[in-house]
Design an enzyme around this catalytic site. Sequence first.
Site, mmCIF file in Angstrom:
data_model
loop_
_atom_site.group_PDB
_atom_site.id
_atom_site.type_symbol
_atom_site.label_atom_id
_atom_site.label_comp_id
_atom_site.label_asym_id
_atom_site.label_seq_id
_atom_site.Cartn_x
_atom_site.Cartn_y
_atom_site.Cartn_z
ATOM 1 N N GLY A 253 -3.323 -15.679 6.574
ATOM 2 C CA GLY A 253 -2.547 -17.023 6.558
ATOM 3 C C GLY A 253 -3.564 -18.146 6.423
ATOM 4 O O GLY A 253 -4.800 -17.862 6.252
ATOM 5 N N ILE B 217 -10.077 -11.361 0.334
ATOM 6 C CA ILE B 217 -10.353 -10.574 1.524
ATOM 7 C C ILE B 217 -8.803 -10.013 1.966
ATOM 8 O O ILE B 217 -7.894 -10.488 2.084
ATOM 9 C CB ILE B 217 -10.962 -11.565 2.693
ATOM 10 C CG1 ILE B 217 -9.954 -12.583 3.228
ATOM 11 C CG2 ILE B 217 -12.381 -11.781 2.269
ATOM 12 C CD1 ILE B 217 -10.616 -13.209 4.314
ATOM 13 N N GLY C 160 -0.034 -14.248 -0.148
ATOM 14 C CA GLY C 160 0.256 -13.535 0.785
ATOM 15 C C GLY C 160 1.318 -14.075 1.838
ATOM 16 O O GLY C 160 2.437 -14.338 1.660
ATOM 17 N N THR C 161 0.581 -14.274 3.028
ATOM 18 C CA THR C 161 1.460 -14.964 4.013
ATOM 19 C C THR C 161 2.344 -16.281 3.528
ATOM 20 O O THR C 161 3.330 -16.201 4.289
ATOM 21 C CB THR C 161 0.371 -15.149 5.537
ATOM 22 O OG1 THR C 161 -0.322 -13.964 5.513
ATOM 23 C CG2 THR C 161 1.133 -15.845 6.355
ATOM 24 N N CYS D 86 -7.680 -1.868 5.684
ATOM 25 C CA CYS D 86 -6.701 -2.160 6.291
ATOM 26 C C CYS D 86 -7.201 -1.773 7.821
ATOM 27 O O CYS D 86 -7.483 -0.536 8.193
ATOM 28 C CB CYS D 86 -5.442 -1.407 6.239
ATOM 29 S SG CYS D 86 -4.110 -1.608 7.365
ATOM 30 N N GLY E 103 0.767 -1.204 0.022
ATOM 31 C CA GLY E 103 -0.063 0.105 -0.022
ATOM 32 C C GLY E 103 0.870 1.424 -0.002
ATOM 33 O O GLY E 103 1.724 1.451 0.764
ATOM 34 N N LYS F 276 -10.787 -3.149 -2.670
ATOM 35 C CA LYS F 276 -10.352 -4.283 -1.913
ATOM 36 C C LYS F 276 -11.126 -4.293 -0.559
ATOM 37 O O LYS F 276 -10.985 -3.249 0.305
ATOM 38 C CB LYS F 276 -8.760 -4.396 -1.400
ATOM 39 C CG LYS F 276 -8.321 -5.266 -0.662
ATOM 40 C CD LYS F 276 -6.886 -5.442 -0.600
ATOM 41 C CE LYS F 276 -6.442 -6.812 0.120
ATOM 42 N NZ LYS F 276 -4.951 -6.966 0.265
ATOM 43 N N ASN G 236 -0.666 -9.091 11.826
ATOM 44 C CA ASN G 236 0.239 -7.805 11.500
ATOM 45 C C ASN G 236 -0.386 -6.514 11.881
ATOM 46 O O ASN G 236 -1.623 -6.508 11.892
ATOM 47 C CB ASN G 236 0.824 -7.942 9.973
ATOM 48 C CG ASN G 236 -0.016 -7.263 9.260
ATOM 49 O OD1 ASN G 236 0.274 -5.901 8.950
ATOM 50 N ND2 ASN G 236 -1.005 -7.893 8.373
HETATM 51 C C1 LIG Z 1 2.467 -7.988 6.698
HETATM 52 C C2 LIG Z 1 1.359 -7.902 5.827
HETATM 53 C C3 LIG Z 1 0.985 -6.311 5.184
HETATM 54 C C4 LIG Z 1 0.019 -6.144 4.657
HETATM 55 N N1 LIG Z 1 -0.135 -5.005 4.132
HETATM 56 C C5 LIG Z 1 -1.132 -4.742 3.240
HETATM 57 C C6 LIG Z 1 -1.598 -3.443 2.509
HETATM 58 O O1 LIG Z 1 -0.418 -2.526 2.657
HETATM 59 N N2 LIG Z 1 -2.457 -3.274 1.890
HETATM 60 C C7 LIG Z 1 -3.516 -3.990 1.625
HETATM 61 O O2 LIG Z 1 -4.525 -3.728 0.912
HETATM 62 N N3 LIG Z 1 -3.198 -5.347 2.328
HETATM 63 C C8 LIG Z 1 -2.133 -5.613 3.001
HETATM 64 N N4 LIG Z 1 -2.241 -6.833 3.767
HETATM 65 C C9 LIG Z 1 -3.207 -7.834 3.562
HETATM 66 C C10 LIG Z 1 -2.825 -8.952 2.210
HETATM 67 O O3 LIG Z 1 -2.760 -8.295 0.950
HETATM 68 C C11 LIG Z 1 -3.979 -10.013 2.245
HETATM 69 O O4 LIG Z 1 -5.071 -8.989 1.999
HETATM 70 C C12 LIG Z 1 -4.120 -10.845 3.585
HETATM 71 O O5 LIG Z 1 -3.023 -10.780 4.082
HETATM 72 C C13 LIG Z 1 -4.646 -12.098 3.112
HETATM 73 O O6 LIG Z 1 -3.938 -12.994 2.428
HETATM 74 P P1 LIG Z 1 -2.945 -14.085 2.839
HETATM 75 O O7 LIG Z 1 -3.804 -14.876 4.100
HETATM 76 O O8 LIG Z 1 -2.448 -14.999 1.950
HETATM 77 O O9 LIG Z 1 -1.851 -13.345 3.544
HETATM 78 C C14 LIG Z 1 -0.960 -7.012 4.449
HETATM 79 C C15 LIG Z 1 -0.766 -8.432 5.052
HETATM 80 C C16 LIG Z 1 0.300 -8.612 5.676
HETATM 81 C C17 LIG Z 1 0.263 -10.096 6.327
#
Ligand SMILES: Cc1cc2nc3c(=O)[nH]c(=O)nc-3n(C[C@H](O)[C@H](O)[C@H](O)COP(=O)(O)O)c2cc1C
Lengths: 255, 255, 299, 299
Positions: free
Chosen positions: D215, D189, D263-264, D128, D45, D163, D68
């Site tokens: 995650g 999500i 992501g995670t 967020c 972001g 988003k 986070n």
């Molecule tokens: C460390 C971290 C930083 C993130 N920063 C952003 C961000 O800057 N903008 C955003 O829209 N989502 C952010 N997210 C959310 C992820 O893009 C994603 O939507 C969310 O983690 C679910 O996916 P995952 O389970 O595969 O991680 C962040 C997630 C994590 C873990």
Amino acid sequence: MNPVKEKAVIISQKRIAEGIFDMSLRCPGAASLAEPGQFLNLYCRNETRLLPRPISICGIDKEKGNLRLVYRVAGAGTKEFSELKTGDILDLMGPLGHGFTIKDKPAILIGGGIGIPPMLELARAISGRKTCVLGYRDEPFLLEEFAKIAPVAVASEDGMTGVKGTVIDAIREKKVEGGIIYACGPMPMLKAVADYAARQGIEAQISLEERMACGIGACLGCICQTKEKNHHTNVNNSRVCKDGPVFDAKEVVFP
Amino acid sequence: MNPVKEKAVIISQKRIAEGIFDMSLRCPGAASLAEPGQFLNLYCRNETRLLPRPISICGIDKEKGNLRLVYRVAGAGTKEFSELKTGDILDLMGPLGHGFTIKDKPAILIGGGIGIPPMLELARAISGRKTCVLGYRDEPFLLEEFAKIAPVAVASEDGMTGVKGTVIDAIREKKVEGGIIYACGPMPMLKAVADYAARQGIEAQISLEERMACGIGACLGCICQTKEKNHHTNVNNSRVCKDGPVFDAKEVVFP
Amino acid sequence: MKLQVEIAGKSFKNPVTTASGTFGSGAEYEAFVDLAALGAVTTKGVANVPWAGNPTPRLAETCSGMLNAVGLQNPGIDLFCKRDIPHLKEKGASIIVNVCGRTIADYVEVVERLSDEPVDLLEINVSCPNVKAGGIAFGQNPDALFEITKEIKKKARQPVVMKLSPNVTDITEMARAAEAAGSDALSLINTITGMKIDIHRRRLLLANGTGGLSGPAIHPVAVRMVYQVHKACSLPIIGMGGISTGEDAIEMMMAGASMVAVGTANFHNPGATMDVLEGIKSYMEAYNIVDIHEIIGCI
Amino acid sequence: MKLQVEIAGKSFKNPVTTASGTFGSGAEYEAFVDLAALGAVTTKGVANVPWAGNPTPRLAETCSGMLNAVGLQNPGIDLFCKRDIPHLKEKGASIIVNVCGRTIADYVEVVERLSDEPVDLLEINVSCPNVKAGGIAFGQNPDALFEITKEIKKKARQPVVMKLSPNVTDITEMARAAEAAGSDALSLINTITGMKIDIHRRRLLLANGTGGLSGPAIHPVAVRMVYQVHKACSLPIIGMGGISTGEDAIEMMMAGASMVAVGTANFHNPGATMDVLEGIKSYMEAYNIVDIHEIIGCI
Ligand SMILES: Cc1cc2nc3c(=O)[nH]c(=O)nc-3n(C[C@H](O)[C@H](O)[C@H](O)COP(=O)(O)O)c2cc1C
Ligand SMILES: Cc1cc2nc3c(=O)[nH]c(=O)nc-3n(C[C@H](O)[C@H](O)[C@H](O)COP(=O)(O)OP(=O)(O)OC[C@H]3O[C@@H](n4cnc5c(N)ncnc54)[C@H](O)[C@@H]3O)c2cc1C
Ligand SMILES: Cc1cc2nc3c(=O)[nH]c(=O)nc-3n(C[C@H](O)[C@H](O)[C@H](O)COP(=O)(O)OP(=O)(O)OC[C@H]3O[C@@H](n4cnc5c(N)ncnc54)[C@H](O)[C@@H]3O)c2cc1C
Ligand SMILES: Cc1cc2nc3c(=O)[nH]c(=O)nc-3n(C[C@H](O)[C@H](O)[C@H](O)COP(=O)(O)O)c2cc1C
Ligand code: FES
Ligand code: FES
């Protein structure tokens, strides 16, 4: 009888057909109570997998305190079990459920696919006249062991072993006769068996499968629909883990 | 230099003090690149634990392709590592971060608690004059190895070994002198070291700790506040995993 | 060491109960747990009449969690009063009855039917995501929650514990609605709505489509909501969601729960409730805590 | 085998992108992943001005998940355009820029600043949970979401992907609000708000108190929401939440996602994006699927 929770020791494990494993366990507590048609709940080591895996008992050795399981690698949990080595520990709970009720009548034992293993211990336990009918998709397993205990009719989908077709085809072609049917296998097979038994006017005890959580009748996750109201649930549902897995085919409403 | 992801083989592991383990790994890729003050990310086998554990490099043997780690069992992840046996496989990524920059000045190496291990490889790497100052809570570890390399002043909280008190007390009491400080240990110690160095007007390189996820500068989870704007983040935050873990003490804003 | 806790004037010998629906009516777990050693047994949701629930498959496993869509199958309040309550009493258990229904009248009927029963608390499930009619709406709309709570409170002879759904934008709004309507305590969280697809058969795995996610996966969400509710209102809280160790329970109590319920963990470990209780005691010993109240909401 | 997908008229060579915030601006992962081999890189972001984010600790581990509370630290749009976009272009990556802000004006400023940049999609993070002012309100209130979407659409030169936050009672209401306001696609999500307590130190583990849960733990919730949104509106979806294998990705696509974000999983396995892509291919081979579109929303 209350089931026990036990740390079983793997006595041996081998692959007996493509994706099919044969495992012996030392678990004196569960073994001392086990009866044909009952099952064990096996716990995974991988902690992301919370639910126990129900596996039918294929062999009981009460003297040695051993149980034997034959299972197919269907997903991550059974894959994990298949990698255990002699001496490894496996957490389990059992024996669970209500097994077969042996009646003094000439018996037809029908097993289909991974429903075959529990019929082996049942075949041993039935002292009277009996015939086994085993249906495979392709590669057969446990066949020789059955053949030592009783006459066997075999069906296979690919026709490579025995009659090409279903267990019902084999019964018809081999003119298998009896006064009661015991069966375990996939739902379509059990439905066909139930219909066959109804037409023949004989009893059929069938062992069902359903996804489970508790394994002891508490969560109501594993029901099958029944024609009559179940005395415990007070609705037309029985718990496969507790009231079954073996049911009188006449009681069951097939989905 | 890009870090590598590698399947390391455990060469040996032993407990060297209450809850402290000493592990040697064969990981030629990471070992060939490693420098004092860098760390490795160790992955857990238990899949419920997603995040890698950062552990500093305590010894480097480039010829054999081995790295040595000394770590404290702090929770479930390090507990898991402590149970690994010779021949077991451990997934890791490394070497990570920006280590110590050795300057040609008489050195004071300060380690506190579980911050002591990384100072060992640094002590080996510094060829000039050097004194080590090690602070323990109680039971000392790695002391003999340090003593073989350099003069050592010891402090312990309980006073059982060396000076009773902190590493700063030991420096004062033992009149340790030098033109640069390298330090690793808990935050309050590093703060005291930074203050001491400032008063002495000498440089101090301190190794910080922070909770991490990616370990490679991508997630911004592990920052420390800095006096100047960081060129990469464009704010007054530096990434401990990438810009550090070793920082010039003058740059850091202590929380 | 004092483990005794109070919820709405009722006292329980320790803070560990069972999460409704995961422990049957207790009898099924007697081989593994002395029911009298629990703070209380919380029973499976019961309605005014028997419900058959959803078709199978009702269960699916997920990463560190599970989905269920049992659909509140239950034997109805009559058989429950005749069979399950006497059995629990005979075993010396304290009893929290979980109540479900499709309409306000259904709930009220069950609550009235329990008036003279030896029941400690009434836990009202307005949050089960598996019931299409009624149920879910009450738990996701503060006005509906206020309304049903008020009607139930008019008739209930035992303290009322409204059980909140996590499937809302703002859990504190729901908590305050229940509090305003006179709820004596709150219980949270119920399951989070989830879904699993059988990618090999290309179909939804659960017959019901969606199911409720429970287990360790949801623990951080449960802790957050208990914490928020504890700050936002003054009702005592029964906290649940992914508790499987004493440490999980301590965390939930620090967030504000006076009592904790163990659910999905029972499936992985039929002795989980006792392990959680032992874990709480060990923690208290290690930190020299003489009364469990020292940790409740201590954050 | 056809892996190419389209989102709002932009075409991507395969359906695998990165989840914003977990992959930096791509450069950090170049040792492990060829950025040009990804469907796209979705960047962290970025706001109109640099943000320092939250104090530490910003991270905590949970069972099959993590929390986070980075708080959208970012270098600001100027440095981002000068440094990160050219680098990604040089590496041959398609680019999705994740945009954050405190006020509508902040967002619009970033979007305008990106007008002439070689960016494929604008992903607007209104969800967020770690930003106290502004941000979260947009993602939890359909009217606010409509409003910000409309304002952004007025100025955006690239397709806009709103988003969505999972921390809402009804995700379809949010999806429809974004659709009505002209959003070109949706992404979901974002993280679920959670909390962890350090029971040994008796304090909230994250400096920010709450954090966003991500995650494998949240995968079933993500699949459910993608499925619901896919049924409720006709916008293409970028699906994310707990994807770490090809099978997870297939599940998400069957639920209705045209593209998936990893992501995670990158933290546990820096090559996770490529493993997911390989897993998708293996599945397609095993089931003789020639075009990935055969599985998108096939349930
Ligand atoms: C460390 C971290 C930083 C993130 N920063 C952003 C961000 O800057 N903008 C955003 O829209 N989502 C952010 N997210 C959310 C992820 O893009 C994603 O939507 C969310 O983690 C679910 O996916 P995952 O389970 O595969 O991680 C962040 C997630 C994590 C873990
Ligand atoms: C009473 C009973 C007896 C059984 N006996 C045997 C046996 O003797 N040999 C054998 O190979 N298999 C048997 N099964 C099936 C066996 O339980 C499943 O194949 C096994 O649970 C799959 O686990 P997995 O982790 O490998 O697969 P996954 O698909 O990863 O499992 C995910 C979840 O779904 C459940 N599940 C998946 N398939 C089934 C299924 N067919 N039945 C019930 N739950 C399922 C798992 O238990 C687990 O909770 C029996 C099932 C029941 C109910
Ligand atoms: C750059 C760096 C170098 C380190 N070097 C060493 C070393 O050489 N020897 C040693 O014993 N320890 C070292 N640590 C600390 C070590 O990383 C933690 O003790 C370890 O991660 C704890 O994991 P756990 O699963 O046992 O504990 P848990 O508390 O169960 O871990 C839960 C989560 O918190 C994180 N975490 C917990 N404590 C810390 C901590 N102090 N620092 C960073 N993350 C933490 C874990 O990584 C994990 O993500 C270092 C930390 C950093 C940042
Ligand atoms: C199989 C199953 C059945 C449940 N049935 C009920 C119920 O009847 N009434 C109710 O209020 N909650 C019910 N729940 C929700 C639990 O009581 C509990 O709120 C939830 O599972 C979270 O706790 P856990 O993570 O410890 O399982 C059920 C949960 C499961 C897993
Ligand atoms: S598995 Fe719980 S009732 Fe059968
Ligand atoms: S751990 Fe991700 S930036 Fe340092």
